[in-house]
Design an enzyme around this catalytic site. Sequence first.
Site, mmCIF file in Angstrom:
data_model
loop_
_atom_site.group_PDB
_atom_site.id
_atom_site.type_symbol
_atom_site.label_atom_id
_atom_site.label_comp_id
_atom_site.label_asym_id
_atom_site.label_seq_id
_atom_site.Cartn_x
_atom_site.Cartn_y
_atom_site.Cartn_z
ATOM 1 N N ILE A 16 0.920 -1.237 0.033
ATOM 2 C CA ILE A 16 -0.026 -0.016 -0.276
ATOM 3 C C ILE A 16 1.016 1.213 -0.003
ATOM 4 O O ILE A 16 1.777 1.329 1.060
ATOM 5 C CB ILE A 16 -1.053 0.084 1.156
ATOM 6 C CG1 ILE A 16 -1.722 -1.229 1.257
ATOM 7 C CG2 ILE A 16 -2.091 1.351 1.015
ATOM 8 C CD1 ILE A 16 -2.315 -1.439 2.572
ATOM 9 N N TYR A 162 -5.084 19.058 -10.195
ATOM 10 C CA TYR A 162 -5.442 17.777 -9.668
ATOM 11 C C TYR A 162 -6.433 17.019 -10.504
ATOM 12 O O TYR A 162 -6.185 15.729 -10.769
ATOM 13 C CB TYR A 162 -6.095 18.168 -8.288
ATOM 14 C CG TYR A 162 -6.462 16.891 -7.467
ATOM 15 C CD1 TYR A 162 -5.568 15.997 -6.981
ATOM 16 C CD2 TYR A 162 -7.783 16.489 -7.270
ATOM 17 C CE1 TYR A 162 -6.006 14.954 -6.266
ATOM 18 C CE2 TYR A 162 -8.368 15.664 -6.693
ATOM 19 C CZ TYR A 162 -7.125 14.688 -6.171
ATOM 20 O OH TYR A 162 -7.707 13.590 -5.570
ATOM 21 N N LYS A 166 -5.776 13.145 -11.897
ATOM 22 C CA LYS A 166 -6.860 12.088 -11.559
ATOM 23 C C LYS A 166 -7.430 11.336 -12.955
ATOM 24 O O LYS A 166 -7.638 10.357 -13.064
ATOM 25 C CB LYS A 166 -7.873 12.227 -10.519
ATOM 26 C CG LYS A 166 -7.243 12.368 -9.301
ATOM 27 C CD LYS A 166 -6.493 11.150 -8.926
ATOM 28 C CE LYS A 166 -5.900 11.278 -7.425
ATOM 29 N NZ LYS A 166 -5.272 10.004 -6.947
#
Length: 264
Positions: A16, A162, A166
């Site tokens: 992770i 941003y 994404k």
Amino acid sequence: MSLFNFSRLHNKIVLITGASAGIGKAGSNVILVARRTEALNDVAAACRTAHKESGVNAGGKFASVTLDMSKKEQIAKLWDQVPSELRNVDVLVNNAGFVYGLERVGSIAESDIDAMFATNVLGLITMTQILVKDFKARNAAGHVINLGSIAGREPYVGGAIYCSTKHAVRAFTGALMRELVDTPIRVTEVQPGMVETEFSIVRFRGDKSAADKVYEGLDPLTPEDIAEEIVWAASRPPHVNIAELFVLPTNQASATLNYRRPKE
């Protein structure tokens, strides 16, 4: 019939990026990757506690790797910091990512642009390439789970950079799934809406009062909500691939449309 079959994650090795303790409860072995050593140690301790309290007689090995996901040269040396018994990773969770500011195009600092793309896009791609190459070399039924965002589906004012990062994650994830269709490797993108974490504090450069206003009058998602969705996707049968999970708080309908309770 239970929606969660944690036995499918027993003794699996999960890597992770960006500290998260949720999968520790499923009886997995966890490799935690983040740039802040102190935070990593706290999360590793939380993982051990969660595993102990679960009573699951599987997994329970935890390793912490201090690594800056914006530095490709550090990612390239990943295996140097992972114990040999944890190197056959089964699930990669690309969780690392952040946003700076709400500046509009023309007023965005070049350093902010570089920082967001370096971590949110280039770091994610670099880490994924390492793990996909390893999955293929071992002919393993690996699983790549990328943390996208509602920002990858719908741009909004003040989020040009941003949202771009994404959208890139969404495109990369979609292409990856198509490239791996002839393999046992699964690919998932989790796309949360409003989640109350350090995300907004970072966006407002440490101004907690400004960050708190983002969630006023509604009940946002929690990190535990998203961890639960990740565990659910990872624990599906091997022939089931959850390609996308778009997760919103009940009072959010889009990036800019939400209902807030009136102030009393």
